[in-house]
Design a protein around this motif. Structure first.
Motif, PDB file in Angstrom:
ATOM      1  N   LEU B  97      48.914  41.325  37.389  1.00  0.00           N
ATOM      2  CA  LEU B  97      48.640  39.894  37.220  1.00  0.00           C
ATOM      3  C   LEU B  97      47.843  39.616  35.952  1.00  0.00           C
ATOM      4  N   ARG B 105      54.809  35.260  37.823  1.00  0.00           N
ATOM      5  CA  ARG B 105      53.404  35.632  37.812  1.00  0.00           C
ATOM      6  C   ARG B 105      52.491  34.435  38.101  1.00  0.00           C
ATOM      7  N   LYS B 106      52.762  33.347  37.416  1.00  0.00           N
ATOM      8  CA  LYS B 106      51.953  32.119  37.593  1.00  0.00           C
ATOM      9  C   LYS B 106      51.930  31.686  39.057  1.00  0.00           C
ATOM     10  N   GLN B 109      49.694  33.834  41.106  1.00  0.00           N
ATOM     11  CA  GLN B 109      48.285  33.590  40.807  1.00  0.00           C
ATOM     12  C   GLN B 109      47.785  32.326  41.489  1.00  0.00           C
ATOM     13  N   PHE B 157      42.101  38.872  43.166  1.00  0.00           N
ATOM     14  CA  PHE B 157      41.404  37.928  42.297  1.00  0.00           C
ATOM     15  C   PHE B 157      40.232  38.585  41.577  1.00  0.00           C
ATOM     16  N   SER B 160      41.597  41.268  39.082  1.00  0.00           N
ATOM     17  CA  SER B 160      42.364  40.794  37.924  1.00  0.00           C
ATOM     18  C   SER B 160      41.474  40.014  36.965  1.00  0.00           C
TER      19      SER B 160
END
Lengths: 299, 278
Positions: B97, B105-106, B109, B157, B160
């Motif tokens: 990510l 990917r977005k 996220q 989170f 990354s």
């Protein structure tokens, strides 16, 4: 490598392709896990909610349409749980965020032992709920509990020993107190970090302009931490809407949604009904999130 | 100037009050564990134990009275296994990510909040049915998988955002020097990320160690119970003794408190970077 490659178009696209293949490969285990342990169960749960779920794994579930949902609507306990949960969430979110904010403001000064004080304040959030519930039950015990000794015998706040575990209102007070005490450190940590990220020069400029402490808080501090406080409150609302363990372990008098759902599934063994409660729960949370996301643009 | 220092003293005092309020239950946990059985039910309550005994700790650690070490070992297996898997799977996903570009990917996220909406109590019914269906009921593995996944969004989170802070130029330089992408990851990125990895490990360990909800429905054989469930049973048994309860509670809290204090200075930064599951 990337910069070098950008001069020659051909290897760049090859590299990008391998990058994206690696990217997918690396994220795949996480996605498979989330799909099989969160997304699939949620869908399966919707299916269950339209069935009378048989306890015998060899017998098929019997489809009964909306029957579970109709049962729910007619169940006074369901509406009671919904009401209780709403009260519980509203009060705990406000209390834990406010206490967290005040403690964060208090600790956002330089003083000796700040780091140590901070680690100590976080402890309620770290320790296992089960340990904490037991000691609270001990402290609030009606016969020899220290809380009653202080509030009744020393301060005379109550005339008789309050029935913390048996009276509905007092039990609600107890679980709210417990949750506030246990989770305020989380708000505290998040707010403190955002306080420390505020540019000190903003305050200097304000002081030169003659702003007092209150003005500084209102015009600089608050706008800077508001996004964090906002997302904190949304997350806490979701978590407390799904709250189960500490309320369940503290008292039988506060049957919030989590407790009601758990009992329906594992005491009454009515999994179909429990599945329909689950669906209602996440529908409520989903509409809540959509609503606040529209109100507050970015969370 | 003098007025200012008075104000500071008052604020310092307030800090002391706040710390005491936070610690008060821990104080009673420890002192009650050390009180005699008579002392723990004395009235007025003994703020300071009048007589100190280690008997309750001995009782709780005595396998004939309470299988503390068995439960401890079970809890440890679950917590350690979950945390180790979280670090491995989480690092891979987080690296992807943070550093690699791929379609979707977005979307991934931005969907972490969605996962928060479907965790804890709303997973209990379907997961119980699925776990029983595939024969993982009364198996600690079911607990490991569940805790792993419910903490995964937070793990991804935290890691990354840490990986993203490692400059790309560093990795580029290493790749120019001939390192492959994999070598870059385990020779450069991972060693640089040790604080974040330790925080994630401690955080997931804590969640798995403290879990009550899933343990209470997935496990049933007395031999396989984790500490929170074992403690609950000790409390509901007829002959519970406050001192034993508090001693067991205290011992159960020690590992996570110790672990958290080791990584506390790293974890607060990581936790704060975004919404994190409890």
């Amino acid at each position: 490598m990337l910069r070098l490659a950008s001069k020659a178009p051909k290897p760049r696209s090859a590299l990008q392709k391998s990058e994206s293949r690696l990217g997918i490969l690396f994220i795949l285990p996480s996605l498979i896990l989330i799909a099989s342990v969160i997304i699939y169960p949620i869908i399966y749960n919707i299916y269950l909610s339209f069935h009378r779920v048989s306890l015998n794994p060899l017998k098929p579930h019997k489809p009964i349409g909306l029957s579970n949902y109709l049962t729910l609507l007619q169940d006074g306990n369901f509406l009671k749980a919904l009401l209780m949960t709403t009260v519980y969430v509203a009060v705990t979110v406000v209390c834990s965020t406010t206490v967290g904010l005040l403690v964060a403001l208090l600790m956002n000064r330089k003083f000796k032992g700040r780091g140590f004080a901070r680690s100590l304040v976080i402890l309620p959030y770290v320790a296992p709920v089960i340990s904490l519930v037991f000691v609270w039950r001990y402290m609030f015990n009606g016969i020899y509990g220290v809380v009653n000794y202080v509030t009744v015998d020393l301060l005379h706040l109550f005339e008789a020993v309050p029935a913390w575990f048996d009276h509905p209102v007092l039990s609600m007070t107890l679980v709210v107190l417990f949750d506030t005490w246990r989770v305020f450190p989380y708000s505290f940590m998040m707010i403190l970090a955002s306080l420390q990220a505020i540019d000190e020069s903003l305050y200097e400029a304000a002081r030169i302009d003659g702003a007092n402490a209150w003005h500084q808080f209102w015009n600089i501090t608050l706008p800077e931490i508001l996004p964090v406080v906002g997302s904190l409150m949304i997350l806490r609302s979701i978590w407390n809407f799904y709250k189960f363990d500490d309320v369940y372990l503290l008292t039988k008098q506060v049957p919030i949604m989590g407790v009601y759902l758990y009992e329906t599934a594992f005491s009454t063994n009515d999994f179909g009904l429990a599945a329909s409660i689950t669906v209602v729960l996440f529908l409520i949370v989903m509409s809540f999130v959509i609503l606040v996301r529209r109100k507050v643009k970015r969370v | 100037m003098r007025k200012r220092s008075v104000k500071n003293v008052l604020l310092d005092l307030l800090v002391v009050v706040v710390v005491c309020m936070a610690l008060l239950p821990f104080y009673f946990m420890l002192t009650t564990a050390l009180k005699t059985s008579a002392g723990s039910v004395a009235y007025p309550p003994q703020i300071f134990p009048e007589e100190i005994t280690l008997q309750h700790f001995k009782d709780v650690l005595n396998p004939d009275i309470f299988p503390f070490w068995r439960y401890f070992w079970n809890s440890f297996q679950v917590a350690f296994g979950t945390a180790a898997l979280a670090v491995i799977i989480g690092s891979m996903g987080a690296y992807s990510l943070a550093k690699l570009d791929f379609p979707g990917r977005k979307l991934i996220q931005e969907s972490s909040l969605v996962v928060y909406m479907f965790s804890g109590i709303v997973l209990v019914v379907p997961l119980f049915k699925i776990i029983s269906g595939i024969g993982l009921y009364d198996n600690k593995l079911s607990l490991v998988i569940t805790c792993l996944v419910t903490t995964l969004p937070a793990t991804l989170f935290m890691l990354s955002s840490y990986f993203a802070s490692i400059p790309v130029s560093l990795e580029e330089a290493a790749m120019i020097d001939g390192l492959s992408r994999f070598q870059v990851i385990y020779k450069i990125v991972m060693p640089l990320s040790i604080p974040a990895i330790m925080s994630v490990f401690a955080y997931v360990f804590m969640i798995a160690w403290n879990d009550f909800l899933f343990s209470s429905i997935f496990l049933s054989t007395p031999d396989k119970l984790t500490l929170p469930i074992g403690l609950r049973q000790l409390f509901s048994s007829k002959d519970y003794v406050w001192g034993r309860m508090m001693a067991a509670s205290f011992l159960t809290a020690i590992p996570v408190v110790f672990m958290f204090s080791m990584v506390e200075k790293f974890i607060t930064g990581g936790l704060v970077a975004g919404g994190v599951k409890e």
